[in-house]
Design a protein around this motif. Sequence first.
Motif, PDB file in Angstrom:
ATOM      1  N   HIS A  37     -22.195 -32.899  13.992  1.00 13.63           N
ATOM      2  CA  HIS A  37     -20.816 -32.906  13.541  1.00 13.63           C
ATOM      3  C   HIS A  37     -20.171 -34.249  13.875  1.00 13.63           C
ATOM      4  CE1 HIS A  37     -20.124 -28.917  12.031  1.00 13.63           C
ATOM      5  NE2 HIS A  37     -20.715 -28.359  13.090  1.00 13.63           N
ATOM      6  N   GLN A  83     -20.510 -37.653   8.910  1.00 15.63           N
ATOM      7  CA  GLN A  83     -20.517 -36.613   7.885  1.00 15.63           C
ATOM      8  C   GLN A  83     -19.488 -36.857   6.778  1.00 15.63           C
ATOM      9  OE1 GLN A  83     -22.967 -34.802   8.114  1.00 15.63           O
ATOM     10  NE2 GLN A  83     -23.529 -34.941  10.269  1.00 15.63           N
ATOM     11  N   PRO A 104     -14.388 -28.562  10.405  1.00 14.86           N
ATOM     12  CA  PRO A 104     -15.343 -29.474   9.757  1.00 14.86           C
ATOM     13  C   PRO A 104     -15.031 -29.742   8.294  1.00 14.86           C
ATOM     14  CG  PRO A 104     -16.500 -27.878  11.130  1.00 14.86           C
ATOM     15  CD  PRO A 104     -15.067 -27.456  11.106  1.00 14.86           C
ATOM     16  N   SER A 105     -14.496 -28.746   7.591  1.00 18.46           N
ATOM     17  CA  SER A 105     -14.208 -28.947   6.171  1.00 18.46           C
ATOM     18  C   SER A 105     -13.135 -30.003   5.949  1.00 18.46           C
ATOM     19  CB  SER A 105     -13.766 -27.626   5.542  1.00 18.46           C
ATOM     20  OG  SER A 105     -12.578 -27.147   6.158  1.00 18.46           O
ATOM     21  N   ASN A 135     -15.487 -33.397   6.718  1.00 21.86           N
ATOM     22  CA  ASN A 135     -16.658 -33.656   5.874  1.00 21.86           C
ATOM     23  C   ASN A 135     -16.194 -33.794   4.423  1.00 21.86           C
ATOM     24  OD1 ASN A 135     -17.832 -33.154   8.287  1.00 21.86           O
ATOM     25  ND2 ASN A 135     -18.731 -31.185   7.716  1.00 21.86           N
ATOM     26  N   ASN A 151     -22.914 -38.061   3.041  1.00 20.58           N
ATOM     27  CA  ASN A 151     -23.300 -38.732   4.283  1.00 20.58           C
ATOM     28  C   ASN A 151     -24.598 -39.507   4.150  1.00 20.58           C
ATOM     29  OD1 ASN A 151     -25.040 -36.582   4.065  1.00 20.58           O
ATOM     30  ND2 ASN A 151     -25.020 -36.077   6.257  1.00 20.58           N
ATOM     31  N   ARG A 194     -23.605 -30.688   7.976  1.00 21.85           N
ATOM     32  CA  ARG A 194     -22.845 -31.477   7.000  1.00 21.85           C
ATOM     33  C   ARG A 194     -22.329 -30.613   5.852  1.00 21.85           C
ATOM     34  NH1 ARG A 194     -20.316 -32.730   3.543  1.00 21.85           N
ATOM     35  NH2 ARG A 194     -20.121 -34.660   2.354  1.00 21.85           N
ATOM     36  N   THR A 241     -19.097 -27.410   2.770  1.00 24.69           N
ATOM     37  CA  THR A 241     -18.534 -28.479   1.950  1.00 24.69           C
ATOM     38  C   THR A 241     -18.915 -28.277   0.492  1.00 24.69           C
ATOM     39  OG1 THR A 241     -18.708 -29.993   3.806  1.00 24.69           O
ATOM     40  CG2 THR A 241     -18.402 -30.972   1.637  1.00 24.69           C
TER      41      THR A 241
END
Length: 1432
Positions: A91, A131, A161-162, A165, A169, A221, A225
């Motif tokens: 991450h 990412q 994370p959304s 990312n 990547n 990743r 996403t």
Amino acid sequence: MDPAASAEPRPLALLPLLPLLLLLPLPGRAAGMEVQRKFLSPTPTNNFALDGPGSRVYLAAVNRLFQLSGGELALQAEAAVGPVLDSPLCHAPQLPQASCEHPKVLTNNYNKILQPDPEQGVLVVCGSIYQGLCQLRSMANISAVAVRFPPGGSDPLAVFPSMLNVAANHPNASTVGLLLRRAGGGGGGGGGAGARLLVAATYTGFGSPFFPRNSSLEDHRFENTPEIAIRALDARGDLAKLFTFDINPSDDNIFKIKQAAKARHKLSFVRAFLQRARRPYAYLALNSEANAADKESPSHSLLARICLGDAAEATLNGSGEPKKLTESYIQLGLRCGGAADAFTRLVSVFPARAAWGGPADEELLFGVFERAGPGGARPHSALCVFRFAEIEETIRAARNSCFVSPAAGMVTVLDSVVQGTGPACEKRNIQLQPEQLDCGAAHLQHPLAIVNPITATPVFTYNGLTAVAVASVNNYTVVFLGTASGGLLKASVGINLDSAMRVVSRRSISVAYGEPVHPIMQFDPSDSTYLYLMTSYQMTRVKVAACEQYSTCAECLAAADAYCGWCTMETRCSLQHECMNFTEANFWASASEGVQQCPSMTILEPEINIDKENPVLIIQINGTIPNLNGTNISCDYGNNIHTVARVAGDYANQFIYCSLLPRQKYPAFPEDQDHVTVETALRVNSKNIIRANFTIYDCKRTGNIYPKRACTSCLSTKWKCYWCPSRYMCVSNRSWCEDALQMRKKSDCPQIVPAPVDPMPTGVSRDIMITLANAMFSEETALECHFGTERTFEARWVNSSAVECAHVLVSPGAAASPQCFRAGPELADLPWTPHRAIETFLPPPALRCKVEKHEAVEVYNCATGSADCSQCLGREDLGHRCVWSESSSSCRLSTESPPASDVCPAPEIKKIEPLRGPLEGGTLLTIRGRNLGRRFSDIRGAVRIGSVPCVPLPDRYVVSETIVCQSGAAQEVFADVVTVNVSREGKSRERYSYVLPVVRSISPQNGPKAGGTRVTIRGSWLDVGSELRVLINSSKQCTDLSRSDSSITCTMPSAELTTAVRVCVQFENRSCASYNVTFKYEKNPMITDINPKKSQISGGRIITLEGRGFELVQNVSMVVRAIGREQTSCKVHSDTMITCPSPAASNITAGSKPAPVDFYLNGRLYTDDRPALDEEMYPEEALHISKFSLEYYADPQFFTAKKEKWIKHHPGEPLTLVIHKEPDNLGLESSEYQVKIGLISCEIQIVSDKVIHCSINESLSTSERQLPVTIQVGKFNYTIAMLHLGGGETAIIVSIVICSILLVLSVVALFVFCTKSRRAERYWQKTLLQMEEMESQIREEIRKGFAELQTDMTDLTKELNRSQGIPFLEYKHFVTRTFFPKCSSLYEECYVLPSQQLSSQVGSQVQETHPLLVGEWKVSNPLTKQMFFSGC
């Protein structure tokens, strides 16, 4: 699409560490475009973007961000964004709760998104690290982060994370971004509330080719996403919502393919762009690698559309929010070409409003497509054009087909998308509204895919197209195309009256050789005549037209450059906005109007008689010229001569009236010319705008220039001239002559009627009859005959139309061939003109009188030009009466008429060549000799080689001297003499041989397909025959032939393919003499790099070429274009290395721009393998562009340590030189220096940037006392000082003199020392004697004194005893006080008084005699004595 180039920076020799701004000259003005500015990046470039007005350019490269000024591309700010420690399995470290056990390595940051948001003043920068993390940087200063996200600090936000990312990547995975702004969204928040970011990124997770191999299934990743998403971009609002999906977390505005279907849908995105029709749309151009059998997307190139919607339409879906992305998402295929030969992969797109197939502009989508080339060659590509109207109609028809009237195979639902609604279309009893037909609805199936693609025919094809940009200019559609080789093509497309498309002009330039142009090109928002484009390592601003290269209106408009036009009042070719008053009518003429619109003027009476009174020029104005009423106009005749002009007529038909320049200012007539041409210009507001010529003529000069043809010259001239017979002159006004109307055409002039005249022998006079026509003279008029010589002959009238020239005698002089003399009777009786010719208007006589002897007299001499009998008698055909005298071997005039024929001796053959020929014949045999026939008919069929006939060639025959015949074929090998049978037979002394040539081998047996290989063909009898050809594959010829008996050497031509070809040796254009000889064409050698890339101006620096295939190279040369003085020869060392000395430079300033370098391999200019279409489609722009360049600097400067010009050195001693040098930019190695003292090399031991040390251990023995100290770098040779060899005899003499002086000084010092020593010894001895003598005297005096003292004391004692005595001192004390008075008191205190005291105490008796007087005094040495007597 992001470039897949390596992130490694270029080598330092190729690119500086810091970005550079290059101001480059025009690389190709004839190309119609101009590279204005370039900015070089030290690392591969990824993206670029422009701010709103185009005042700034943002360039993103690997690990670097640059902010450049819009016009100059000057560096304003930069930022480093990599490399960083990262892992694709971890991450982003911005997640506080994130942890990662995978190893992290230093990872390059490839930019994926570069989107400016001027309303918020931020630049969205997303890279491949962490990412796909995004940053919001300041548009005013890209080095500053405008909004830090995640913000961090004491009160961190909840980040998922959304939100981090965003981009792909992986360096090779595509990502496109597009800034969206919701209408009405810019409220008080400063415009950020309505900002959104559309992102489409290639899947790089597990199962994709981008996922790390041999790794676990863990994939952080792309866990959540999507492939396509619309994200919030309100940088000034709640940062907790930044980069979140646009609608809300529970109903994401995303397009995500199901995990199981990701492997089947490999999407590669090309570009995202906006387009407004009925409503705003966002389009995504992409390529899909889906299986062809998949029902959803059989096409490879796709165009997807998403409705953005206005705020007023946001409630149509009933939620009060904009539609979800997938509700309006629909995709359709784009096919360029037919189904069998389609270009399947989309490379670049550009939406534009332009005319295409019709007179009106419309919304179009231009796309570059490609397909793989054969054998790994450069891909074939094509340009196709699609209409948005057709795209929109297709989308409406597809939605209607899905929900209202389903049609099988037309449209399908993408069931592989997570946010999809269903697997298939279904008929519904509803009537779709226009908005639903365009954008769908929540209750309808979505997303959709149209099965059948839209097909377009390629406009034109080309190899290696990578980018496209389009502009509509002045009724032209101009297409700009970038290429994989770093070129830029420009095609102007026009529309005919029948709406047919035609390409009216093509231009091309090289922007960055060998660097592909990025798929996106953009026009400057502030000036659309400039185009920004990006290549692998540079950012370039190109001026789309170089109009100033055209100097005339015809050149300007004929170039058909849509941007260029003629600025009439400024008389220059310019861009429209650069012309003053261009908005007004007829100030600027466009190329679309044609060359006929060029401004011009016509002088209605262009021919003016010099005798005309008060002439006026009437000028008609043509073409594109504004209304001249109210302007200051005049006529300019040059030399500062002007006359007043006035305008007449209406605006549509303007006329100018100008007074002619004064008579006294007429230009002088050229010699032997009856007219003069004058140029006049129309001067408007002190500037000449158009020009025209007129002629001033003088009829009197017409007659005087050609006095022998005055009448015909006068009546045949184009001027209005008249012939006056009575005055025998040409006049311009017929009223000046009463009989001027008697002659109206030149045929009315007196003239000689052509008639044949027999040749005349020299020295023989004869009468010649001449017939006259239009003779207007009486028979009493005296005439003379002239034949082109100074001599004249009497002319007698025979009748009114005939004259006889009597006793004409002319001589051809020493000329060997007959000469022609022109006949011309002249009048000789008029006092005012010495000679008036009776004219002939026939053309001049030819060189050979036999051609036109009817108008000239041919005079011949038999004795000249006839070396043998055949030549002499052969003159009979020319009408010459000559005979041959065998006794005198001469040709003379025959006295008989006609001359008697004679038989000549047998032919004499002196030489034949060649002496050998092939059996098949066809050899051109040349026979030289005497009496080889009087005429060609004599030798026809008369030449043989043995029994084989040889056919003479008429055009090669020289009477009696030379026969050239073609040999016939022989059945077998033989040799025989050559015979010529002309009434008698003559034989050659040499024998002609028929042989069979044999070809055995060729070497070398292979070479590059570019040609130029020098091959040697070996065999036997290879020098036979008169004509030889070496054919390659029976088509191309091997050139530069040279041959001997056993070998043929020639240069191989080029070939298209690498293959073995047959080599045919052909004699006399007959069959091949070789059957199994082949030559193999190999791949061309490749030069990959040259080092060093710098040279001193004097040249000679060794440049090393690196590459492959050099074993095929026989010779190499190096040329520096434009500034190189000469071509230098190179040396091939191995298959991978060649060295070349750099040429000396001329006409260059040290440190100026690099000069292009060309190499010639085997005599052929080295070029990279280019597609054949380059030259076929654009022959005028297919110019060679050098791949390599060499930078010249000033020659290095050297000097000694103290800058002295003389260095002293003693022979026999080792010598070490210290040479200083000025700093330079050449980067020379130690091996490139060579130091010499005279002819002896000085071994270089130490080399630094400023100092060079060298030494010589051997003795410098030479007869010369001075030797030059020279240092050489390449061809630069400089003498820095002179070495002076010091004399050895002088040193010896000086040493001897010094030693002699030291010896003399030593002897003198020794002598002085000895003398002083003896003197001191004598003085010492004398002193000893004196001391001994004194001691004796003292001793004697003491004795005497003691004796006397004793006597006196005795007397005194007696007296004292009698009187009981008196006190007296002790004897010792007494003596002491007597002889040593200074010590008496001390002695008394020390010796006498204590003694007395003691004596008194013990009562002892005082001694009468002191021990000093009892004992004898002794002194051990004189010194002690001396001291004893000097004191106590």
